[in-house]
Design an enzyme around this catalytic site. Structure first.
Site, PDB file in Angstrom:
ATOM      1  N   ASP A   1      62.763  26.503  56.151  1.00 11.41           N
ATOM      2  CA  ASP A   1      62.622  27.252  57.396  1.00 11.41           C
ATOM      3  C   ASP A   1      62.060  28.662  57.176  1.00 11.41           C
ATOM      4  OD1 ASP A   1      64.802  28.204  56.105  1.00 11.41           O
ATOM      5  OD2 ASP A   1      66.188  28.080  57.812  1.00 11.41           O
TER       6      ASP A   1
ATOM      7  N   HIS B   1      39.013  32.384  40.045  1.00 11.51           N
ATOM      8  CA  HIS B   1      40.086  32.811  40.957  1.00 11.51           C
ATOM      9  C   HIS B   1      41.456  32.443  40.377  1.00 11.51           C
ATOM     10  CE1 HIS B   1      37.327  33.171  44.764  1.00 11.51           C
ATOM     11  NE2 HIS B   1      37.141  34.124  43.889  1.00 11.51           N
TER      12      HIS B   1
ATOM     13  N   ASP C   1      41.186  41.344  39.824  1.00  9.54           N
ATOM     14  CA  ASP C   1      40.416  41.265  41.072  1.00  9.54           C
ATOM     15  C   ASP C   1      41.445  41.320  42.189  1.00  9.54           C
ATOM     16  OD1 ASP C   1      38.904  40.579  43.285  1.00  9.54           O
ATOM     17  OD2 ASP C   1      37.874  38.905  42.310  1.00  9.54           O
TER      18      ASP C   1
ATOM     19  N   ASP D   1      37.802  44.863  47.877  1.00 13.21           N
ATOM     20  CA  ASP D   1      37.664  43.716  46.964  1.00 13.21           C
ATOM     21  C   ASP D   1      37.056  44.219  45.654  1.00 13.21           C
ATOM     22  OD1 ASP D   1      37.269  41.319  45.695  1.00 13.21           O
ATOM     23  OD2 ASP D   1      35.691  40.612  47.039  1.00 13.21           O
TER      24      ASP D   1
ATOM     25  N   HIS E   1      29.021  31.811  39.979  1.00 14.24           N
ATOM     26  CA  HIS E   1      29.154  32.231  41.384  1.00 14.24           C
ATOM     27  C   HIS E   1      27.941  33.048  41.817  1.00 14.24           C
ATOM     28  CE1 HIS E   1      30.362  36.298  40.020  1.00 14.24           C
ATOM     29  NE2 HIS E   1      31.147  35.702  39.142  1.00 14.24           N
TER      30      HIS E   1
ATOM     31  N   HIS F   1      29.170  39.046  48.495  1.00 19.39           N
ATOM     32  CA  HIS F   1      29.412  38.485  49.837  1.00 19.39           C
ATOM     33  C   HIS F   1      29.693  39.615  50.798  1.00 19.39           C
ATOM     34  CE1 HIS F   1      33.638  39.297  48.863  1.00 19.39           C
ATOM     35  NE2 HIS F   1      33.374  38.771  47.680  1.00 19.39           N
TER      36      HIS F   1
ATOM     37  N   HIS G   1      35.758  37.358  52.339  1.00 22.00           N
ATOM     38  CA  HIS G   1      34.422  36.746  52.431  1.00 22.00           C
ATOM     39  C   HIS G   1      34.081  36.811  53.906  1.00 22.00           C
ATOM     40  CE1 HIS G   1      35.676  34.430  48.581  1.00 22.00           C
ATOM     41  NE2 HIS G   1      35.221  35.636  48.300  1.00 22.00           N
TER      42      HIS G   1
ATOM     43  N   GLU H   1      29.054  41.830  42.407  1.00 19.14           N
ATOM     44  CA  GLU H   1      30.062  41.418  41.432  1.00 19.14           C
ATOM     45  C   GLU H   1      29.536  40.435  40.383  1.00 19.14           C
ATOM     46  OE1 GLU H   1      33.100  38.757  43.090  1.00 19.14           O
ATOM     47  OE2 GLU H   1      32.267  39.161  45.070  1.00 19.14           O
TER      48      GLU H   1
ATOM     49  N   TYR I   1      31.390  34.658  31.897  1.00 20.73           N
ATOM     50  CA  TYR I   1      32.682  34.038  31.542  1.00 20.73           C
ATOM     51  C   TYR I   1      32.431  33.014  30.429  1.00 20.73           C
ATOM     52  CZ  TYR I   1      33.023  35.801  36.309  1.00 20.73           C
ATOM     53  OH  TYR I   1      32.921  36.584  37.437  1.00 20.73           O
TER      54      TYR I   1
ATOM     55  N   ARG J   1      34.065  40.468  34.850  1.00 22.22           N
ATOM     56  CA  ARG J   1      33.446  40.647  36.169  1.00 22.22           C
ATOM     57  C   ARG J   1      33.643  42.113  36.540  1.00 22.22           C
ATOM     58  NH1 ARG J   1      35.533  36.671  38.616  1.00 22.22           N
ATOM     59  NH2 ARG J   1      37.314  37.508  39.771  1.00 22.22           N
TER      60      ARG J   1
ATOM     61  N   GLU K   1      33.147  44.499  39.971  1.00 19.06           N
ATOM     62  CA  GLU K   1      32.885  44.326  41.410  1.00 19.06           C
ATOM     63  C   GLU K   1      33.123  45.627  42.160  1.00 19.06           C
ATOM     64  OE1 GLU K   1      35.534  41.464  43.314  1.00 19.06           O
ATOM     65  OE2 GLU K   1      34.117  41.261  44.980  1.00 19.06           O
TER      66      GLU K   1
END
Ligand code: GLY
Ligand code: MN
Ligand code: MN
Length: 439
Positions: free
Chosen positions: A40, A243, A260, A271, A350, A354, A361, A384, A388, A406, A408
């Protein structure tokens, strides 16, 4: 009793602007349903970005019908006031509070939707609605549209045509107003300072979760209501998962840490990604890959100005990162052949970035009628690039395996170039080495 914390004129002005594009039609926007987390307990509720953008309304179980130029023009269907539920779960505005506090012409209880909505929609010639986002509302809308059709009798008219609401609203959301830029800059600055706090905190032996906690603490302390998306705190090889969200490992001496994370401020999100050594000192191998990615990122940001297209930024990213992969010995062969075969995707799977705004996004078209759209002043997006190299990639030179990087930043297009809204968090190697682990 609560009062809205937002200026309702902002939302009324947005509706008015959108209304100029849909005269004769109606826009129908629903809230997201609440989601059960376990038993719940619900996930913390966060309003649908379009519903918030057009009304400032934050409760679930709600629908907006907006009919520009008609009376009533702005109609909401919302939860009824319910003293017992409010004792448990908190205040609800109810239809009266919605009309009174939110500049809404007429509000009804949500259970009246099936009865009232057909009366409102029978007067319009088309409907803007995003199908398949909210299953329950889709079913209700199906009934409403069928009722409207039946009301036409034997006129020969069929169902009202449905146009996509999110595409329409997305185009408006893409170019940010001065008010929105103020919120975005604040979200970016809170995010930047959170990253800096995480850098100060990091040292061998801390856990990824503890670093996440430092970010969250900072975000909340600076007025953020929540994060804009799930925290990615990825040490060592975990950074090669784009991610990664387990965030449950120990940060080890000699590894890099990729963070990130973005704070949401008044519904707008930052971001930022930064990658730095857990022990505060880059190895030669880490520095080589890092510098290559950083050079690409800076070159792309320098290229940003009104009139260029996002596709050019993507292609620049692909081209420059492929050069870097060739130099590092990750790939071999002719650059054009490699790009043709998408070989670079092995280490850079990637895109370059964006749109950024209410959603990480964010909404807005990248192409219009098949053509890439020129970017304009006050559009905001991320840049970004990343490389990798998974630890188990035996085709990569041994010394680079397990490195994921990365970088960004969040960029606003200005009249002649760009503003980096996240420049206050370090990204030069010398600057990172000065702050990591120095609480
Ligand atoms: N934080 C998700 C992204 O950078 O796209
Ligand atoms: Mn991003
Ligand atoms: Mn990101």
């Amino acid at each position: 009793m609560r009062k809205p914390t937002f200026d309702m004129n902002i939302f009324a002005e947005r509706r008015k602007k959108l209304g100029q594009e849909i005269a004769g039609g109606a826009l129908v926007v629903g809230s997201h349903p609440e989601l059960v987390r376990n038993h719940d307990v619900h996930f913390p509720y966060r309003q649908d970005s379009n519903m918030f953008y057009l009304t400032g309304w934050e409760e679930p179980d709600s629908v907006l019908i907006y009919r520009p130029g008609m009376k009533p023009e702005t109609v909401m269907f919302v939860r009824r006031k319910d003293p017992e539920r409010e004792t448990w779960d908190g205040f609800r505005y109810g239809p009266e509070g919605c009309e009174r506090e939110f500049k809404i012409d007429k509000a009804y209880h949500i259970d009246e939707f099936a009865k009232v909505a057909p009366q409102l929609l029978k007067e319009v010639d088309r409907v803007y609605y995003r199908l398949y986002k909210n299953h329950e509302l889709d079913e209700r809308m199906q009934g409403v549209l069928e009722s409207v059709r039946q009301m036409q009798g034997r006129t020969g008219y069929g169902l009202l045509s449905i146009h996509d609401a999110d595409t329409l609203i997305g185009e408006m959301r893409l170019v940010k107003s001065e008010y929105e830029l103020t919120q975005m800059r604040e979200a970016c600055e809170i995010t930047a300072q959170g990253h800096l706090a995480a850098m100060h905190f990091t040292r061998p032996g801390v856990t990824e979760r503890q670093v996440q906690g430092v970010l969250a603490h900072h975000f909340f302390m600076k007025g953020s209501a929540r994060e804009g998306y799930g925290y990615i705190v990825a040490s060592g090889n975990n950074a090669t998962t784009l991610h990664y969200n387990f965030n449950d490992q120990i940060c080890k001496d000699g590894d890099l840490l990729l963070i990130d994370a973005g704070a949401e401020y008044n519904y707008y999100t930052g971001d930022i990604t930064r990658t730095f050594p857990v022990n505060g000192k880059f190895t030669d191998e880490q520095a080589r890959v890092y510098e290559a990615v950083l050079k690409v990122q800076k070159e792309i940001i320098d290229f940003v100005k009104p009139g260029i297209v996002f596709k050019d930024l993507h292609e620049m990213g692909t081209s420059l990162l492929t050069d870097a992969m060739l130099e590092l010995g990750l790939l071999s062969g002719r650059k054009d052949d490699l790009i043709q075969a998408l070989a670079q995707k092995k280490y850079y799977p990637h895109g370059i970035g964006h749109w950024l705004g209410l959603d990480v996004h964010d909404a807005g078209l990248y192409f219009k009628k098949g053509e890439p759209r020129p970017i304009e002043a006050n559009m905001c997006f991320t840049v970004e690039p990343g490389i990798y190299i998974p630890a188990d990639d035996t085709s990569a030179p041994q010394r680079y395996r397990g490195i994921g990087i990365r970088i960004e930043d969040n960029i606003r297009v200005t009249s002649a170039g760009s503003e980096n809204m996240t420049s206050s968090v370090p990204k030069e190697i010398a600057d990172l080495e000065k702050v990591v682990g120095k609480a």
